[in-house]
Design a protein around this motif. Structure first.
Motif, PDB file in Angstrom:
ATOM      1  N   CYS A 103      58.688 -41.006 -50.378  1.00  0.00           N
ATOM      2  CA  CYS A 103      58.031 -41.726 -49.280  1.00  0.00           C
ATOM      3  C   CYS A 103      58.666 -43.104 -49.184  1.00  0.00           C
ATOM      4  O   CYS A 103      59.159 -43.504 -48.143  1.00  0.00           O
ATOM      5  CB  CYS A 103      56.536 -41.829 -49.573  1.00  0.00           C
ATOM      6  SG  CYS A 103      55.631 -42.703 -48.302  1.00  0.00           S
ATOM      7  N   ARG A 127      65.850 -39.248 -47.229  1.00  0.00           N
ATOM      8  CA  ARG A 127      64.864 -40.137 -46.623  1.00  0.00           C
ATOM      9  C   ARG A 127      64.326 -41.101 -47.674  1.00  0.00           C
ATOM     10  O   ARG A 127      64.378 -40.833 -48.877  1.00  0.00           O
ATOM     11  CB  ARG A 127      63.703 -39.380 -45.982  1.00  0.00           C
ATOM     12  CG  ARG A 127      62.829 -38.588 -46.926  1.00  0.00           C
ATOM     13  CD  ARG A 127      61.378 -38.510 -46.437  1.00  0.00           C
ATOM     14  NE  ARG A 127      60.709 -39.798 -46.581  1.00  0.00           N
ATOM     15  CZ  ARG A 127      59.718 -40.228 -45.816  1.00  0.00           C
ATOM     16  NH1 ARG A 127      59.255 -39.482 -44.854  1.00  0.00           N
ATOM     17  NH2 ARG A 127      59.159 -41.408 -46.036  1.00  0.00           N
ATOM     18  N   LYS A 132      57.440 -50.206 -45.230  1.00  0.00           N
ATOM     19  CA  LYS A 132      56.382 -49.206 -45.175  1.00  0.00           C
ATOM     20  C   LYS A 132      55.222 -49.662 -44.298  1.00  0.00           C
ATOM     21  O   LYS A 132      54.647 -50.728 -44.537  1.00  0.00           O
ATOM     22  CB  LYS A 132      55.840 -48.939 -46.590  1.00  0.00           C
ATOM     23  CG  LYS A 132      56.817 -48.251 -47.535  1.00  0.00           C
ATOM     24  CD  LYS A 132      57.353 -46.922 -47.025  1.00  0.00           C
ATOM     25  CE  LYS A 132      56.295 -45.884 -46.760  1.00  0.00           C
ATOM     26  NZ  LYS A 132      56.915 -44.654 -46.118  1.00  0.00           N
ATOM     27  N   HIS A 273      53.457 -35.223 -44.507  1.00  0.00           N
ATOM     28  CA  HIS A 273      52.393 -36.039 -43.910  1.00  0.00           C
ATOM     29  C   HIS A 273      51.395 -35.168 -43.153  1.00  0.00           C
ATOM     30  O   HIS A 273      50.242 -35.540 -42.981  1.00  0.00           O
ATOM     31  CB  HIS A 273      52.988 -37.123 -43.006  1.00  0.00           C
ATOM     32  CG  HIS A 273      53.749 -38.142 -43.797  1.00  0.00           C
ATOM     33  ND1 HIS A 273      55.071 -37.979 -44.130  1.00  0.00           N
ATOM     34  CD2 HIS A 273      53.364 -39.310 -44.367  1.00  0.00           C
ATOM     35  CE1 HIS A 273      55.473 -39.004 -44.866  1.00  0.00           C
ATOM     36  NE2 HIS A 273      54.460 -39.829 -45.027  1.00  0.00           N
ATOM     37  N   GLU A 299      58.805 -34.982 -48.536  1.00  0.00           N
ATOM     38  CA  GLU A 299      58.812 -36.021 -49.562  1.00  0.00           C
ATOM     39  C   GLU A 299      58.967 -35.401 -50.948  1.00  0.00           C
ATOM     40  O   GLU A 299      58.296 -34.422 -51.286  1.00  0.00           O
ATOM     41  CB  GLU A 299      57.522 -36.855 -49.467  1.00  0.00           C
ATOM     42  CG  GLU A 299      57.560 -37.732 -48.223  1.00  0.00           C
ATOM     43  CD  GLU A 299      56.381 -38.660 -48.041  1.00  0.00           C
ATOM     44  OE1 GLU A 299      56.527 -39.634 -47.292  1.00  0.00           O
ATOM     45  OE2 GLU A 299      55.302 -38.415 -48.624  1.00  0.00           O
ATOM     46  N   ASP A 310      51.985 -41.951 -51.331  1.00  0.00           N
ATOM     47  CA  ASP A 310      52.039 -40.522 -50.984  1.00  0.00           C
ATOM     48  C   ASP A 310      52.428 -39.586 -52.137  1.00  0.00           C
ATOM     49  O   ASP A 310      53.059 -38.541 -51.899  1.00  0.00           O
ATOM     50  CB  ASP A 310      52.977 -40.319 -49.782  1.00  0.00           C
ATOM     51  CG  ASP A 310      52.351 -40.849 -48.487  1.00  0.00           C
ATOM     52  OD1 ASP A 310      51.147 -41.196 -48.498  1.00  0.00           O
ATOM     53  OD2 ASP A 310      53.061 -40.930 -47.483  1.00  0.00           O
ATOM     54  N   GLN A 313      51.319 -35.743 -51.927  1.00  0.00           N
ATOM     55  CA  GLN A 313      52.034 -34.808 -51.047  1.00  0.00           C
ATOM     56  C   GLN A 313      53.510 -34.687 -51.411  1.00  0.00           C
ATOM     57  O   GLN A 313      54.254 -33.959 -50.738  1.00  0.00           O
ATOM     58  CB  GLN A 313      51.892 -35.248 -49.580  1.00  0.00           C
ATOM     59  CG  GLN A 313      52.607 -36.559 -49.276  1.00  0.00           C
ATOM     60  CD  GLN A 313      52.181 -37.181 -47.957  1.00  0.00           C
ATOM     61  OE1 GLN A 313      51.031 -37.061 -47.543  1.00  0.00           O
ATOM     62  NE2 GLN A 313      53.094 -37.822 -47.263  1.00  0.00           N
TER      63      GLN A 313
HETATM   64 MN    MN Z   1      54.938 -41.068 -46.803  1.00  0.00          MN
END
Ligand code: MN
Ligand code: PEP
Length: 336
Positions: A103, A127, A132, A273, A299, A310, A313
């Motif tokens: 993330c 990524r 953020k 997400h 992620e 995050d 996830q």
């Molecule tokens: Mn994220």
């Protein structure tokens, strides 16, 4: 407005229409097709009176576009947009891409380890957020410029191009220097000043769907970037707010075929997400590819339990590896 010419209209007739449109202070964009030529009219802020056009020789019909988007629709661009990043191609008919990474960029060790792992497992782009857009101000806001530098190092070491988020107009020049693709997050999908600014850069943009944006609003937001001159726009479904609380958002997978019906732009899916739970990420990533997505963004973190954002996830390295094996088999099945 879209002016559809007769199949046998001559180029002289087409030119006469273009001149008539220019006379009205508008821009004409010829759209050659296999059957006939159409002429898109751009630059109007409302309904255009077509009395000077409708009866000119060669004109078959005049269609008034009532949707809030035009140039991102098939009407104005009858071929799929393919976006190139180095040797990677994103869009219809191309092998779907995998964008993976944490993330947020947290440290040199974290981003380099992740970059090398996802590269080894077959990811195409890395990524990682340096800026953020967190829901509250008391949480990790990203390493900012330091994070961008770490992404550059990760790119150098892994060979993976970088996707990173842009959250404010004032950082466009800075982020553009480091990113291969700039990402606009869900919270900024309707930050129209930022979108217009991104219309002037020469790097592709991933535009994520706002958490309560309709498909029409999503495409209208893409239209802001595209109509300012940047035609390299990739749409990204990342789940929408519904009454459901089991998942972080509700993944609206029907968006994939719907966008393909409405627009020539590529559409990718972010199942991380969309679901908020790592166990749900691989099944939804696979479903997205079967639904026809041009790529997925997920992620991945070396130690999700310690992630600064995050973690719940984020896939572990092992989970990412397993998912990539399954995705490989799905892509073979799909003919890639
Ligand atoms: Mn994220
Ligand atoms: C992200 O990709 O890290 C992110 C913040 O996503 P979204 O804008 O979809 O919430």
């Amino acid at each position: 407005m879209l002016i559809v010419m007769h199949r046998k209209a001559s180029s002289k007739q087409v030119n006469a229409i273009i001149a008539a449109v220019a006379q009205m202070g508008l821009t004409a964009q010829p759209i050659p097709g296999s059957e006939r030529t159409a002429i898109g009219v751009l630059g109007n802020k409302g309904y255009v009176d077509d009395a000077n056009i409708r009866y000119l020789p060669g004109v078959k019909e005049v269609i008034h576009v009532t949707k809030p988007y035009k140039v991102v629709s098939w009407d104005f661009h009858p071929r799929p947009t393919i976006i190139k990043v180095g040797s990677i191609e994103i869009g219809e008919g191309k092998k779907p891409v995998v964008i993976a990474g944490p993330c947020a960029v947290e440290s040199e060790e974290q981003i380099i380890r992740t970059a090398l792992h996802v590269k080894k497992m077959g990811a195409n782009l890395l990524r990682g957020g340096a800026f953020k857009p967190r829901t509250g101000p008391h949480t990790f806001q990203g390493l900012k410029k330091e994070g961008l530098k770490l992404l550059a190092l990760a790119k150098e070491m892994s060979g993976l191009p970088i996707v990173t988020e842009i959250i404010s107009q004032q950082n466009v020049n800075l982020v553009e220097q480091y990113a291969d693709i700039l990402q606009v997050g869900a919270r900024n999908m309707q930050n129209f000043e930022l979108l217009k600014e991104l219309g002037h850069i020469r790097k592709p943009v991933i535009l994520k769907r706002g958490m309560s944006a309709t498909i029409e609003e999503f495409l209208a937001a893409a239209e802001y970037i595209y109509s300012e001159g940047n035609h390299a726009v990739i749409l990204c479904e990342r789940g929408i707010r519904t009454f459901e609380t089991t998942t972080r958002n509700s993944l609206d997978l029907s968006v994939v075929p719907i966008i393909k019906e409405l627009s020539h732009l590529p559409i990718i899916v972010d199942p991380s997400h969309a679901t908020g739970k790592r166990t749900l990420v691989p099944p939804m990533a696979k479903a997205a590819l079967v639904a026809g997505a041009h790529g997925i963004m997920v992620e991945v973190h070396p130690e999700p339990d310690k992630a600064l954002s995050d973690g719940a996830q984020s896939l572990t390295f092992g989970e990412f590896e397993k998912m990539m094996g399954e995705i490989g088999r799905i892509l073979t099945f799909l003919g890639y």
